[in-house]
Design an enzyme around this catalytic site. Structure first.
Site, PDB file in Angstrom:
ATOM      1  N   GLU A 264      13.526  -6.734  40.144  1.00  0.00           N
ATOM      2  CA  GLU A 264      13.078  -5.330  40.220  1.00  0.00           C
ATOM      3  C   GLU A 264      12.811  -4.778  38.820  1.00  0.00           C
ATOM      4  OE1 GLU A 264      14.810  -2.728  43.229  1.00  0.00           O
ATOM      5  OE2 GLU A 264      15.462  -4.524  44.297  1.00  0.00           O
TER       6      GLU A 264
ATOM      7  N   GLN B 232      14.199  -5.715  29.901  1.00  0.00           N
ATOM      8  CA  GLN B 232      13.254  -5.355  28.834  1.00  0.00           C
ATOM      9  C   GLN B 232      12.246  -4.341  29.387  1.00  0.00           C
ATOM     10  OE1 GLN B 232      14.178  -8.699  29.452  1.00  0.00           O
ATOM     11  NE2 GLN B 232      15.620  -8.452  27.757  1.00  0.00           N
TER      12      GLN B 232
HETATM   13  C1  LIG Z   1      16.006 -14.496  42.792  1.00  0.00           C
HETATM   14  C2  LIG Z   1      14.789 -13.647  42.643  1.00  0.00           C
HETATM   15  C3  LIG Z   1      14.418 -12.787  43.655  1.00  0.00           C
HETATM   16  C4  LIG Z   1      13.275 -11.998  43.549  1.00  0.00           C
HETATM   17  N1  LIG Z   1      12.903 -11.191  44.584  1.00  0.00           N
HETATM   18  C5  LIG Z   1      11.714 -10.567  44.527  1.00  0.00           C
HETATM   19  C6  LIG Z   1      11.221  -9.834  45.655  1.00  0.00           C
HETATM   20  O1  LIG Z   1      11.896  -9.694  46.689  1.00  0.00           O
HETATM   21  N2  LIG Z   1       9.991  -9.285  45.588  1.00  0.00           N
HETATM   22  C7  LIG Z   1       9.229  -9.410  44.494  1.00  0.00           C
HETATM   23  O2  LIG Z   1       8.118  -8.902  44.504  1.00  0.00           O
HETATM   24  N3  LIG Z   1       9.669 -10.064  43.390  1.00  0.00           N
HETATM   25  C8  LIG Z   1      10.885 -10.659  43.393  1.00  0.00           C
HETATM   26  N4  LIG Z   1      11.320 -11.354  42.290  1.00  0.00           N
HETATM   27  C9  LIG Z   1      10.508 -11.393  41.087  1.00  0.00           C
HETATM   28  C10 LIG Z   1      11.084 -10.595  39.928  1.00  0.00           C
HETATM   29  O3  LIG Z   1      10.925  -9.216  40.149  1.00  0.00           O
HETATM   30  C11 LIG Z   1      10.396 -11.071  38.653  1.00  0.00           C
HETATM   31  O4  LIG Z   1      10.933 -12.346  38.369  1.00  0.00           O
HETATM   32  C12 LIG Z   1      10.582 -10.160  37.475  1.00  0.00           C
HETATM   33  O5  LIG Z   1       9.893  -8.979  37.664  1.00  0.00           O
HETATM   34  C13 LIG Z   1      10.156 -10.792  36.157  1.00  0.00           C
HETATM   35  O6  LIG Z   1       8.943 -11.454  36.240  1.00  0.00           O
HETATM   36  P1  LIG Z   1       8.793 -12.965  35.695  1.00  0.00           P
HETATM   37  O7  LIG Z   1       9.889 -13.716  36.277  1.00  0.00           O
HETATM   38  O8  LIG Z   1       7.431 -13.403  35.945  1.00  0.00           O
HETATM   39  O9  LIG Z   1       9.063 -12.862  34.133  1.00  0.00           O
HETATM   40  P2  LIG Z   1       7.981 -12.586  32.997  1.00  0.00           P
HETATM   41  O10 LIG Z   1       7.252 -11.364  33.315  1.00  0.00           O
HETATM   42  O11 LIG Z   1       7.226 -13.822  32.740  1.00  0.00           O
HETATM   43  O12 LIG Z   1       8.964 -12.300  31.773  1.00  0.00           O
HETATM   44  C14 LIG Z   1       9.496 -13.324  30.932  1.00  0.00           C
HETATM   45  C15 LIG Z   1      10.287 -12.643  29.809  1.00  0.00           C
HETATM   46  O13 LIG Z   1       9.387 -11.829  29.037  1.00  0.00           O
HETATM   47  C16 LIG Z   1       9.838 -10.500  28.998  1.00  0.00           C
HETATM   48  N5  LIG Z   1       8.694  -9.601  28.985  1.00  0.00           N
HETATM   49  C17 LIG Z   1       7.600  -9.639  29.780  1.00  0.00           C
HETATM   50  N6  LIG Z   1       6.771  -8.636  29.475  1.00  0.00           N
HETATM   51  C18 LIG Z   1       7.361  -7.938  28.495  1.00  0.00           C
HETATM   52  C19 LIG Z   1       7.005  -6.795  27.741  1.00  0.00           C
HETATM   53  N7  LIG Z   1       5.884  -6.106  27.987  1.00  0.00           N
HETATM   54  N8  LIG Z   1       7.863  -6.358  26.798  1.00  0.00           N
HETATM   55  C20 LIG Z   1       9.027  -7.006  26.559  1.00  0.00           C
HETATM   56  N9  LIG Z   1       9.405  -8.100  27.218  1.00  0.00           N
HETATM   57  C21 LIG Z   1       8.592  -8.562  28.183  1.00  0.00           C
HETATM   58  C22 LIG Z   1      10.697 -10.343  30.247  1.00  0.00           C
HETATM   59  O14 LIG Z   1      11.631  -9.311  30.106  1.00  0.00           O
HETATM   60  C23 LIG Z   1      11.345 -11.693  30.345  1.00  0.00           C
HETATM   61  O15 LIG Z   1      12.458 -11.740  29.495  1.00  0.00           O
HETATM   62  C24 LIG Z   1      12.488 -12.100  42.377  1.00  0.00           C
HETATM   63  C25 LIG Z   1      12.868 -12.946  41.343  1.00  0.00           C
HETATM   64  C26 LIG Z   1      13.996 -13.728  41.468  1.00  0.00           C
HETATM   65  C27 LIG Z   1      14.344 -14.649  40.349  1.00  0.00           C
END
Ligand SMILES: Cc1cc2nc3c(=O)[nH]c(=O)nc-3n(C[C@H](O)[C@H](O)[C@H](O)COP(=O)(O)OP(=O)(O)OC[C@H]3O[C@@H](n4cnc5c(N)ncnc54)[C@H](O)[C@@H]3O)c2cc1C
Ligand SMILES: Cc1cc2nc3c(=O)[nH]c(=O)nc-3n(C[C@H](O)[C@H](O)[C@H](O)COP(=O)(O)OP(=O)(O)OC[C@H]3O[C@@H](n4cnc5c(N)ncnc54)[C@H](O)[C@@H]3O)c2cc1C
Lengths: 389, 263
Positions: free
Chosen positions: A366, A370
């Site tokens: 959610e 960051q």
């Molecule tokens: C167990 C689990 C359940 C989930 N359930 C759902 C769900 O029900 N529905 C749904 O839609 N999603 C769900 N998600 C997805 C979750 O919301 C995303 O994983 C999350 O939003 C982060 O996206 P990402 O994993 O692609 O990380 P990325 O966006 O690739 O981020 C990688 C790193 O870069 C940092 N980063 C990225 N952009 C920036 C920025 N602009 N400034 C500073 N730092 C940044 C992040 O903080 C992180 O540390 C789930 C994820 C998991 C692991």
């Protein structure tokens, strides 16, 4: 439970008692096995449903109890104290229901909310894709209008409750060139032809929560299932998060509370050098610090939840603070709890290693912490400029 | 409308009961009370019957002091429709004879019913007599130690009665009383709506005058039981372990069983 007493109403107390009883009597005996085996707790869903807990966050007009984010958070906290994974079978359904609750039409609410309130159907929230994580505007799932239908194509990943949900709030784009202005939210019935459950993830923590891929293959969605208007999807998603984040915060709080209690009781029993380890200042202070952080997180979450329930505007920054603070606290507290238990804490016979694994997700989903800090920083700048006007 | 009546007893929430060395009765002061654990299965079964039959009123009754009101409300929070408290100074010190008599009079006052359910036994008094006692006063059949219900319709039932080895399958015609075991079901958690209903419920209190009870069958004077002595039975001894896979060993075991009249 070792915690500060809040002046809860009779109704709120009843809700907490029920959630506590379910956690202690029904979830505790299975949490280890369900974590180990990544088993979804169908029978717990049924118990939560029968005890009216899914009704908590639904208005009375749609067979709910007409309570709010605060009560939803109280339930989530209580369930998470025992298992932060199983608690998502509850909190995840609230997240999936919020787009309908907050932005749905009267007809949509009448059609979908009663079965979510009764727990007959779980709801899921499907936004994330392989290329759209923190950058939620980069959604590639398409919605193409054909007559009185939209055809959905694309793949969502890591959807909590994705395989067990009866209703999905799905975010797609009606025009990939328009970025966030193309994003549109739909209500998708799990029985829709062409909707497939893909890969089930094998995770570090919250293993009793189901996290799956959802594949949309020419799914025909009636236009009446569009939430809001074409192009308002991003607002629906962000508005949902503003309300759902106290739920994640409450999940984190509950996990931290469970870890603190485990550490406290262990420290009063474990004897080394002829004394209870609770007599060592290093240990006592670690546990005292846990309690301080937990109570601070609780105060913030309860206040933000009540603020949202009061109907106040511009609460997004505060709900981001609650989520960030509580999830960081959960990570710190659970890590320290493992430390207090020493080698035993590292073993699966004790619950704290699981709590540490479960806590981690609260800093990620959610919106990562960051991204939350980005939300908070923007909020602060906006508030300042408003004051200056 | 069909009706199922459940008898519940409030008992002290502790396995370690203290006995007054002078009177040989239990010391109840200062111990928190709960619904007798076996009665939770009785409540759950009544709710399951209602779920199945529909159009059924579920009633819980308890005989006890005014505080027993809490036990009735807890049952209502689980989904029971109505609670009735049987309370009167004249009922005090009733033994199982008097208790079952008073409960039977309350059932008569309530009116018609289809099934009566009691727990197997109370964890404090432990006699397991009250259920069958009520059935006797009401002149209806009773089936004790029910672990499973195969069929249950108004006027007809087929249930399994647990025995120390195996079980009996028993068919009953007409109204009857059963006492139930833990194996029967898993008691449900109260619902929010149930809890709210329980807080608001009006609990009628029926005393000796309401029930037209005969003084000779109630209270201390109406109770034939006198507790002469209460003691902790010595723990069971470990038994004998026989090892070996030859015929002689097996023969030895048979001989032992025969000599000691164990079979
Ligand atoms: C167990 C689990 C359940 C989930 N359930 C759902 C769900 O029900 N529905 C749904 O839609 N999603 C769900 N998600 C997805 C979750 O919301 C995303 O994983 C999350 O939003 C982060 O996206 P990402 O994993 O692609 O990380 P990325 O966006 O690739 O981020 C990688 C790193 O870069 C940092 N980063 C990225 N952009 C920036 C920025 N602009 N400034 C500073 N730092 C940044 C992040 O903080 C992180 O540390 C789930 C994820 C998991 C692991
Ligand atoms: C050793 C001993 C000490 C006792 N001490 C006391 C004492 O100090 N004070 C005192 O008042 N009585 C005392 N009694 C009496 C005893 O508690 C009552 O007779 C009691 O109501 C029924 O006996 P029981 O607990 O063996 O119930 P059981 O016959 O074992 O109970 C079986 C089932 O009957 C039903 N049932 C039992 N009692 C009630 C009730 N009151 N209302 C509704 N349903 C009921 C429940 O469904 C229960 O599961 C004592 C009895 C014994 C044997």
């Amino acid at each position: 439970m070792v915690k500060m007493n809040y002046e809860l109403t009779e109704e709120q107390q009843a809700i907490v008692e029920i959630a506590k009883q379910i956690a202690d009597e029904k979830i505790l005996p299975i949490r280890e096995e369900y974590d180990e085996g990544q088993i979804f707790p169908n029978e717990i869903v049924e118990i939560l449903a029968k005890s009216d807990l899914y009704r908590v966050f639904v208005p009375e007009e749609y067979d709910g109890l007409g309570m709010g984010i605060f009560e939803m958070s109280l339930v989530t906290e209580e369930l998470s104290r025992v298992c932060g994974g199983i608690a998502l079978a509850y909190a995840g359904s609230a997240l999936g229901a919020f787009p309908i609750l907050l932005y749905g039409s009267e007809e949509q609410k009448k059609k979908f909310l009663p079965s979510i309130a009764s727990g007959e159907k779980i709801a899921a929230f499907a936004l994330t894709e392989s290329e759209a994580g923190s950058d939620a505007s980069n959604v590639r799932t398409t919605a193409t209008k054909e007559g009185d239908h939209y055809i959905l194509n694309g793949t969502k990943q890591w959807i909590t409750n994705g395989g067990v949900a009866g209703v999905h709030s799905v975010f797609a784009t009606v025009d990939p060139t328009r970025g966030i202005r193309g994003m549109t939210a739909f209500i998708v019935d799990s029985e829709t032809d062409g909707l497939e459950i893909g890969k089930k993830e094998n995770k570090l923590g919250i293993r009793a929560s189901e996290t799956v891929e959802l594949i949309f293959n020419n799914c025909k969605i009636p236009a009446e299932n569009l939430i809001g208007r074409e192009g308002t999807g991003f607002r629906v998603a962000m508005g949902t998060f503003d309300q759902s984040r106290p739920g994640v915060a409450a999940q984190a709080l509950g996990i931290a509370q469970g870890a603190m209690e485990a550490a406290l009781s262990y420290a009063q029993e474990r004897i080394q050098f002829g004394s209870k380890i609770y007599s060592f200042q290093a240990i006592r202070f670690m546990i005292a610090d846990m309690a301080i952080k937990i109570e601070a997180a609780r105060a913030l979450i309860y206040n933000v939840s009540k603020l949202i329930d009061s109907g106040a505007k511009n609460t997004g920054g505060y709900s981001a603070m609650a989520k960030t603070f509580a999830s960081d606290v959960a990570m710190e507290v659970t890590t320290d709890a493992v430390q207090v238990l020493g080698g035993y804490g590292y073993m699966k016979e004790y619950p704290v290693e699981k709590m540490m694994r479960d806590a981690k997700i609260t800093q990620i989903f959610e919106g990562t912490n960051q991204i939350q800090r980005e939300v908070i920083a923007s909020h602060l700048a906006k508030e300042l400029s408003r004051l200056r006007k | 409308m069909k009706r199922v009546v459940v008898f519940i007893k409030q008992v002290p929430d502790t396995a370690e009961l203290k006995i007054d060395p002078v009177t040989n009765t239990m010391i109840r002061e200062g111990v928190p009370s709960i619904i007798n654990p076996f009665d939770m299965y009785a409540i759950e079964e009544a709710l399951k019957i209602k779920d199945k039959w529909g159009d059924t009123e579920t009633v819980v009754m308890t005989m006890g002091p005014p505080q027993a009101d809490a036990a009735l409300r807890e049952a209502i929070s689980m989904g029971i429709d109505k609670g009735i408290l049987l309370s009167d100074k004249k009922f005090a010190a009733s033994d199982t004879w008097a208790t079952s008599y008073i409960l039977s009079k309350a059932v008569e006052k309530l009116g018609d019913f289809d099934v009566l359910i009691a727990g197997k036994q109370a964890t404090d008094g432990d006699t397991a007599q009250v259920g069958p006692g009520v059935a006797t006063w009401l002149k209806i059949p009773s089936v004790t130690y029910v672990r499973k219900i195969d069929e249950l319709e108004p006027g007809h039932a087929k249930v399994e009665r647990m025995r120390s080895e195996g079980f009996d399958i028993i068919e009953v015609k007409g109204k009857f009383l059963m006492t139930v075991l833990k194996e029967l079901n898993e008691p449900r958690i109260p619902s929010f709506r149930g809890k709210m209903a329980a807080k608001k419920a009006e609990i009628p209190v029926w005393g000796a005058d309401d029930l037209n009870t005969d003084e000779a069958n109630i209270g201390f004077t109406g109770s034939p039981t006198r507790v002469v002595k209460a003691f902790t039975p010595p723990p069971k001894k470990g038994g004998i372990k026989v090892e070996g896979d030859d015929l002689e060993t097996v023969k030895g075991v048979f001989k032992f069983i025969k000599e000691n009249h164990l079979a």
